[in-house]
Design a protein around this motif. Structure first.
Motif, PDB file in Angstrom:
ATOM      1  N   ALA A 180      40.845  37.840  37.764  1.00  0.00           N
ATOM      2  CA  ALA A 180      42.000  37.781  36.853  1.00  0.00           C
ATOM      3  C   ALA A 180      42.337  36.353  36.483  1.00  0.00           C
ATOM      4  O   ALA A 180      42.985  36.098  35.446  1.00  0.00           O
ATOM      5  CB  ALA A 180      43.211  38.457  37.515  1.00  0.00           C
ATOM      6  N   TYR A 200      39.412  28.851  34.951  1.00  0.00           N
ATOM      7  CA  TYR A 200      40.151  29.622  35.965  1.00  0.00           C
ATOM      8  C   TYR A 200      41.550  29.068  36.113  1.00  0.00           C
ATOM      9  O   TYR A 200      41.752  27.844  36.198  1.00  0.00           O
ATOM     10  CB  TYR A 200      39.420  29.588  37.310  1.00  0.00           C
ATOM     11  N   GLN A 214      41.756  34.994  32.997  1.00  0.00           N
ATOM     12  CA  GLN A 214      42.734  35.302  31.938  1.00  0.00           C
ATOM     13  C   GLN A 214      42.028  35.668  30.617  1.00  0.00           C
ATOM     14  O   GLN A 214      42.222  35.057  29.564  1.00  0.00           O
ATOM     15  CB  GLN A 214      43.692  34.125  31.726  1.00  0.00           C
ATOM     16  N   GLY A 252      41.664  42.040  28.138  1.00  0.00           N
ATOM     17  CA  GLY A 252      41.423  42.069  29.567  1.00  0.00           C
ATOM     18  C   GLY A 252      40.061  42.645  29.941  1.00  0.00           C
ATOM     19  O   GLY A 252      39.425  43.353  29.157  1.00  0.00           O
ATOM     20  N   SER A 297      44.423  33.538  45.390  1.00  0.00           N
ATOM     21  CA  SER A 297      43.286  34.288  45.933  1.00  0.00           C
ATOM     22  C   SER A 297      42.794  33.647  47.246  1.00  0.00           C
ATOM     23  O   SER A 297      42.390  34.337  48.183  1.00  0.00           O
ATOM     24  CB  SER A 297      42.145  34.351  44.910  1.00  0.00           C
ATOM     25  N   TYR A 346      39.219  40.362  43.001  1.00  0.00           N
ATOM     26  CA  TYR A 346      39.713  40.765  41.676  1.00  0.00           C
ATOM     27  C   TYR A 346      40.845  39.871  41.206  1.00  0.00           C
ATOM     28  O   TYR A 346      41.090  39.737  40.002  1.00  0.00           O
ATOM     29  CB  TYR A 346      40.118  42.234  41.701  1.00  0.00           C
ATOM     30  N   MET A 347      41.534  39.201  42.168  1.00  0.00           N
ATOM     31  CA  MET A 347      42.525  38.202  41.768  1.00  0.00           C
ATOM     32  C   MET A 347      41.815  36.983  41.174  1.00  0.00           C
ATOM     33  O   MET A 347      42.279  36.370  40.214  1.00  0.00           O
ATOM     34  CB  MET A 347      43.360  37.793  42.989  1.00  0.00           C
ATOM     35  N   LEU A 396      46.507  31.385  40.165  1.00  0.00           N
ATOM     36  CA  LEU A 396      45.840  32.584  40.662  1.00  0.00           C
ATOM     37  C   LEU A 396      44.676  32.233  41.595  1.00  0.00           C
ATOM     38  O   LEU A 396      44.384  32.953  42.557  1.00  0.00           O
ATOM     39  CB  LEU A 396      45.334  33.423  39.482  1.00  0.00           C
TER      40      LEU A 396
END
Length: 694
Positions: free
Chosen positions: A127, A74, A130, A134, A82, A123-124, A78
């Motif tokens: 993301a 992770y 990475q 995607g 979050s 959803y962050m 980001l």
């Protein structure tokens, strides 16, 4: 698509964290809603952090429970972002439920923003993996997850708003609501996870450069549980402290209210006292000056109350005052202030249109007090004297109005009592004279204006001298020699009688010591005690100190108290008299026969002497009733083994009759007038010389 799997234990932990986070959120909402001032902002910030970390932790534990057949990681930036979104969303939610109202429109907008924030956080976080290529999302499930988030947010806001107040059942209700909210949040998360699809060949870009999933789950679980637990503990402790503070504040407020009531009301009758009366009087003057009409001040003093108090004791007197107060309240006009300002003194403040209104109330008051009182089986009768002062006209301020109403009341007494009088300027001279006399009396000791005269007491019929009685006089620089009847009542009323009485005792004992040293060791000294002096707490100590200071035997001092004083509070009198008797001091019951003594109590008093009042002696030769009374007193004294002293002997016939009855000692103008100490020896010598010539 890559086949995913879940760690069941971490899934369970994510649910537990979601429930705990929900309960913490509900508790924080309650604290934010109940505190005030700057404290509210601190709780809002702390609650937002705890709630945001809890929701975010549930999300990440759920993600860590998720695994793919490829390494996962992770992105730190980001991930922190979050978390920030979760905290900001939580802060908004707590602020929203802390408002006084939550209308449906505001609830809908809040649900939309909170649900969007939770979805963005989720959803962050996805993301942050990475993934390359995607992540692909199923549109239906993606939309469903957002709807669940919004619905869960709306339900959370509504529940938090409803359960924010601390009641008896609030904690069980919050626990149940936390389970529902936790399941909703978990449902949104895993719906979003199911919506995510990972193509074959996908690679996690953060697998090596980002945070390792191996230790992240343990750190998040421990940190989250620690934060949520600490938040709950702090909340519970603060709530208990707030409740205790509230309880103490409430108790203090009640105590202050009670103290304020006690400070402004008479303890016996519960009527306003002088302090509250003066405050109401100031308001009445202000209102009258503002054109809202005049008022009257009615000063009332009970006629005959002292007699009742002396005859039946303080307990009956207090009950009588309570009954009088109730009758005066009935006679008072609506919105009038009735206050007790002294022992048997009452004041009524009332609005009037004209003086005749005050006269009407005064007449009804006189009639009410005249009716017999039934107190503990005793039928008691009183009357009252009333003085009335009106505003404007009879005074410019509180002091003048009270003084003038008091002057009018004294004028009513002079007219025969049981009447009322309106104030007139001519009445002021008497009041000012009394006030001046009180002022002069307060300075009399300092200025050495008080003096003693001594009247000898003789063995019946004509000697020798067995002692003297000290009689107080006031040598006023302007008024001349003032007799005790003119100033002793003022001294008792103002409390000056205590230091004056101490001075008399010291001066008389000092003089007796001089006479003893001059060869008259058989003489004794009699000193009168007032009612206030007799009940003073330092009386016994003062007598003991005075005797020691002048090196006098206690048996040479006789303390005279009136019959009514001794009977006022029998048990207390017995205690004081017994202490004096144990010292060896002689006790004389003065003015015997004028009160309402009970023989049952009289025989218990440790007295040595009865003193027959001069009122029975002055008409002794002509009045057979007085002769019968004196005979009875002498017989009673002999029965109780008491010495009998008769005062006021002015004729040879009285001297002969009293001697024949068996009076042991005589005192009066026939035998010796009161004189100053330096004149007494000379006067006795002249008397002895005259007797020898005869």
């Amino acid at each position: 698509m890559l086949v995913s799997s879940y760690n069941s234990l971490l899934v369970l932990f994510s649910l537990l964290v979601a429930i705990l986070a929900s309960y913490t959120a509900l508790d924080m909402a309650g604290r934010v809603a109940t505190v005030q001032g700057r404290t509210c902002y601190w709780w809002l910030a702390g609650g937002a952090c705890a709630m945001g970390v809890g929701i975010w932790s549930m999300h990440f534990i759920g993600m860590l429970a998720f695994s793919l057949p490829i390494p996962l990681g992770y992105d730190p930036a980001l991930t922190v972002l979050s978390l920030t979104v979760a905290i900001v969303s939580s802060a908004y939610a707590l602020w929203l439920v802390s408002q006084k109202t939550l209308p449906w429109r505001r609830l809908g907008a809040g649900a939309l923003l909170l649900g969007t924030g939770i979805s963005a956080m989720h959803y962050m976080g996805m993301a942050a993996m990475q993934m390359v290529p995607g992540i692909q999302y199923d549109p239906m499930l993606f939309g469903l997850s957002v709807v669940i988030a919004i619905a869960a947010g709306g339900a959370a806001l509504w529940i938090a708003f409803r359960l924010r107040r601390h009641t008896h059942w609030v904690r069980p209700l919050r626990a149940g609501a936390a389970v529902v909210m936790g399941c909703s949040i978990v449902g949104m998360h895993y719906t979003g996870m199911v919506a995510a699809q990972f193509p074959v060949g996908s690679v996690c870009g953060a697998a090596y450069a980002g945070i390792s999933a191996g230790w992240l789950a343990l750190v998040i679980i421990i940190v989250t549980l620690t934060i949520l637990t600490m938040a709950l503990i702090v909340s519970v402790l603060d709530l208990r402290m707030e409740q205790r503070t509230s309880l103490l504040t409430s108790s203090l407020a009640e105590a202050n209210q009670e103290l304020t009531y006690l400070a402004l009301h008479d303890n016996l009758t519960k009527l306003p006292n002088r302090i509250l009366l003066e405050d109401r009087l100031a308001q009445a003057i202000q209102a009258a000056d503002g054109g809202k009409g005049g008022f009257a001040l009615m000063f009332m003093d009970l006629d005959g109350f002292k007699t009742v108090n002396d005859a039946f004791g303080h307990h009956i007197g207090d009950l009588l005052l309570v009954e009088v107060a109730r009758r005066l309240e009935v006679a008072a006009t609506p919105n009038a202030t009735l206050a007790r300002v002294g022992g048997d003194e009452f004041v009524m403040l009332m609005n009037i249109a004209e003086p005749a209104d005050a006269a009407t109330v005064a007449e009804s008051t006189l009639a009410a007090v005249r009716e017999p009182f039934d107190v503990k089986g005793h039928e008691l009768r009183l009357s009252t004297s009333i003085g009335i002062a009106t505003y404007p006209g009879d005074g410019a301020n509180q002091h003048e109005l009270l003084t003038n109403a008091d002057a009018a009341m004294y004028h009513s007494k002079a007219l025969g009592r049981n009447v009322y009088c309106f104030f007139e300027m001519s009445m002021n001279s008497n009041v000012h004279e009394q006030l001046q006399l009180v002022h002069d009396l307060s300075m009399a000791l300092e200025r050495n204006e008080l003096i003693l005269q001594y009247q000898p007491k003789f063995v019946a019929p004509s000697g020798p001298v067995v002692g003297v009685e000290a009689l107080l006089r006031w040598q006023h620089p302007v008024r001349g020699l003032i007799p005790p009847d003119a100033f002793i009542p003022l001294a008792e009323k103002t409390g000056l009688i205590v230091p004056i009485g101490d001075w008399v005792l010291d001066k008389a004992c000092g003089q007796l010591k001089q006479w003893h040293d001059a060869g008259r060791e058989t003489w004794g000294m009699a000193v009168n005690l007032s009612a206030l002096q007799f009940t003073h707490e330092r009386l016994v100590h003062t007598v003991q100190e005075t005797l020691a200071r002048h090196d006098l035997a206690p048996q040479k001092l006789t303390l005279e108290i009136t019959e009514s004083t001794a009977m006022r509070n029998v048990e207390e009198s017995l205690r004081i008299l017994q202490q004096l008797n144990n010292m060896g001091v002689r006790i004389s019951i003065d003015d015997f026969g004028t009160g309402y003594s009970s023989l049952l109590y009289l025989k218990r008093l440790p007295a040595n002497e009865l003193k027959i009042d001069r009122g029975f002696v002055c008409e002794l030769a002509q009045d057979s009733e007085d002769a019968a009374i004196v005979s009875a007193i002498v017989a009673l004294g002999k029965t109780l083994d008491l010495s009998i002293v008769a005062e006021g002997v002015e004729t040879a016939a009285q001297q002969e009759f009293l001697t024949s009855l068996g009076c042991g000692s005589l005192q009066g103008f026939l035998l010796g007038r009161p004189v100053f100490a330096e004149q007494l020896i000379e006067a006795l010598a002249e008397r002895d010389a005259s007797s020898l010539m005869v």
